[in-house]
Scaffold this motif. Sequence first.
Motif, short mmCIF file in Angstrom:
data_model
loop_
_atom_site.label_atom_id
_atom_site.label_comp_id
_atom_site.label_asym_id
_atom_site.label_seq_id
_atom_site.Cartn_x
_atom_site.Cartn_y
_atom_site.Cartn_z
N ALA A 273 -3.33 -1.05 -9.12
CA ALA A 273 -3.35 -1.04 -7.65
C ALA A 273 -1.95 -0.77 -7.10
O ALA A 273 -1.79 0.02 -6.16
CB ALA A 273 -3.89 -2.37 -7.12
N GLU B 197 -0.81 2.44 -4.83
CA GLU B 197 -0.15 2.29 -3.53
C GLU B 197 1.16 3.06 -3.48
O GLU B 197 1.47 3.68 -2.45
CB GLU B 197 0.09 0.80 -3.22
CG GLU B 197 -1.17 0.07 -2.83
CD GLU B 197 -0.96 -1.40 -2.57
OE1 GLU B 197 -1.67 -1.93 -1.71
OE2 GLU B 197 -0.10 -2.03 -3.23
N ILE C 151 -5.40 0.42 -0.67
CA ILE C 151 -6.28 -0.36 -1.55
C ILE C 151 -7.05 -1.35 -0.70
O ILE C 151 -6.50 -1.96 0.22
CB ILE C 151 -5.42 -1.11 -2.60
CG1 ILE C 151 -4.58 -0.14 -3.43
CG2 ILE C 151 -6.28 -2.00 -3.48
CD1 ILE C 151 -5.37 0.91 -4.18
N GLU C 152 -8.33 -1.54 -1.03
CA GLU C 152 -9.12 -2.57 -0.35
C GLU C 152 -9.89 -3.39 -1.37
O GLU C 152 -10.16 -2.93 -2.47
CB GLU C 152 -10.07 -1.95 0.69
CG GLU C 152 -11.15 -1.06 0.12
CD GLU C 152 -12.00 -0.40 1.19
OE1 GLU C 152 -11.71 -0.55 2.39
OE2 GLU C 152 -12.97 0.28 0.82
N LYS C 153 -10.21 -4.61 -0.99
CA LYS C 153 -10.93 -5.53 -1.87
C LYS C 153 -12.34 -5.01 -2.11
O LYS C 153 -12.99 -4.50 -1.21
CB LYS C 153 -10.97 -6.92 -1.22
CG LYS C 153 -11.54 -7.99 -2.11
CD LYS C 153 -11.29 -9.36 -1.48
CE LYS C 153 -11.90 -10.49 -2.25
NZ LYS C 153 -11.63 -10.54 -3.66
N PHE D 47 -10.80 -3.96 -6.80
CA PHE D 47 -10.36 -3.19 -5.64
C PHE D 47 -10.95 -1.80 -5.73
O PHE D 47 -11.49 -1.39 -6.76
CB PHE D 47 -8.83 -3.11 -5.59
CG PHE D 47 -8.23 -2.20 -6.64
CD1 PHE D 47 -8.02 -0.86 -6.39
CD2 PHE D 47 -7.90 -2.70 -7.89
CE1 PHE D 47 -7.49 -0.02 -7.35
CE2 PHE D 47 -7.36 -1.87 -8.86
CZ PHE D 47 -7.15 -0.54 -8.60
N GLU E 264 -9.34 2.82 -0.56
CA GLU E 264 -9.88 2.87 0.79
C GLU E 264 -10.15 4.31 1.19
O GLU E 264 -9.32 5.19 0.98
CB GLU E 264 -8.86 2.24 1.74
CG GLU E 264 -9.38 1.97 3.12
CD GLU E 264 -8.36 1.20 3.93
OE1 GLU E 264 -8.02 1.71 5.02
OE2 GLU E 264 -7.91 0.14 3.47
N LYS F 178 -5.24 -4.63 8.08
CA LYS F 178 -5.40 -5.53 6.94
C LYS F 178 -5.21 -6.96 7.41
O LYS F 178 -4.24 -7.27 8.09
CB LYS F 178 -4.41 -5.22 5.83
CG LYS F 178 -4.82 -4.08 4.96
CD LYS F 178 -4.01 -4.07 3.68
CE LYS F 178 -4.52 -2.97 2.76
NZ LYS F 178 -3.80 -2.93 1.52
N GLN G 87 -4.34 -7.93 -6.43
CA GLN G 87 -4.74 -6.52 -6.41
C GLN G 87 -4.73 -5.93 -5.01
O GLN G 87 -4.47 -4.75 -4.84
CB GLN G 87 -6.16 -6.36 -6.99
CG GLN G 87 -6.25 -6.63 -8.46
CD GLN G 87 -7.68 -6.62 -8.93
OE1 GLN G 87 -8.30 -5.55 -8.99
NE2 GLN G 87 -8.22 -7.77 -9.25
N THR G 88 -5.00 -6.77 -4.01
CA THR G 88 -5.11 -6.25 -2.64
C THR G 88 -4.12 -6.86 -1.66
O THR G 88 -4.20 -6.60 -0.47
CB THR G 88 -6.54 -6.46 -2.10
OG1 THR G 88 -6.87 -7.85 -2.18
CG2 THR G 88 -7.54 -5.63 -2.89
#
Length: 186
Positions: free
Chosen positions: A12, A16, A22-24, A29, A32, A110, A141-142
Amino acid sequence: HAIGTAYRVEMARELEKLGFQIEKDGKSFRIEGFPKDLETQLSTRAAQIAERENKTGLKGEKAAEIHQLATREMKGDKPREVAFKSAREAAEEKGFKTESLLNQNPGQDKEPPQPLTATAFESASTLTRPQLERAAFERAQTNGQDIKGALAEIDALEKSGELVKLYDENGNTRYTSKEILEIERN
């Protein structure tokens, strides 16, 4: 396990760095903005595991490991190149371009992450150290943390008293939150 979750933390972070958001997604993850229908189309392994789970009726963490092993195929020559080619073709058919995912409003919309003590103990009042690390890695991770940051957070919570070390009847170390301990004492 904690090792696989730690791997996803670093993946992750690297995504980035490349400009992806990144999203849960459950305990993991996802990138996005990546089209869910294309994700489903490309996730043949996940479909195989789900099919086996439905067929056997076995569910849960240990069962998932069994299903993953049972559905694993031997890799032939150049499987990665074949998978990449197939993914590129599927994306092209849907008119999807990876570039559309890069640098999309970084950090906007976020929610701030919940404290580790709130998320780690959602489904159990005590955890072993590996379970606690896994929970910290899932959260990392998020939330922008790396592995070192997640482990440092555990140590800081323990030093602050928000994370409490306990011992079970066999002398094994377990952890709980200060809040849960107070609830159980009352």
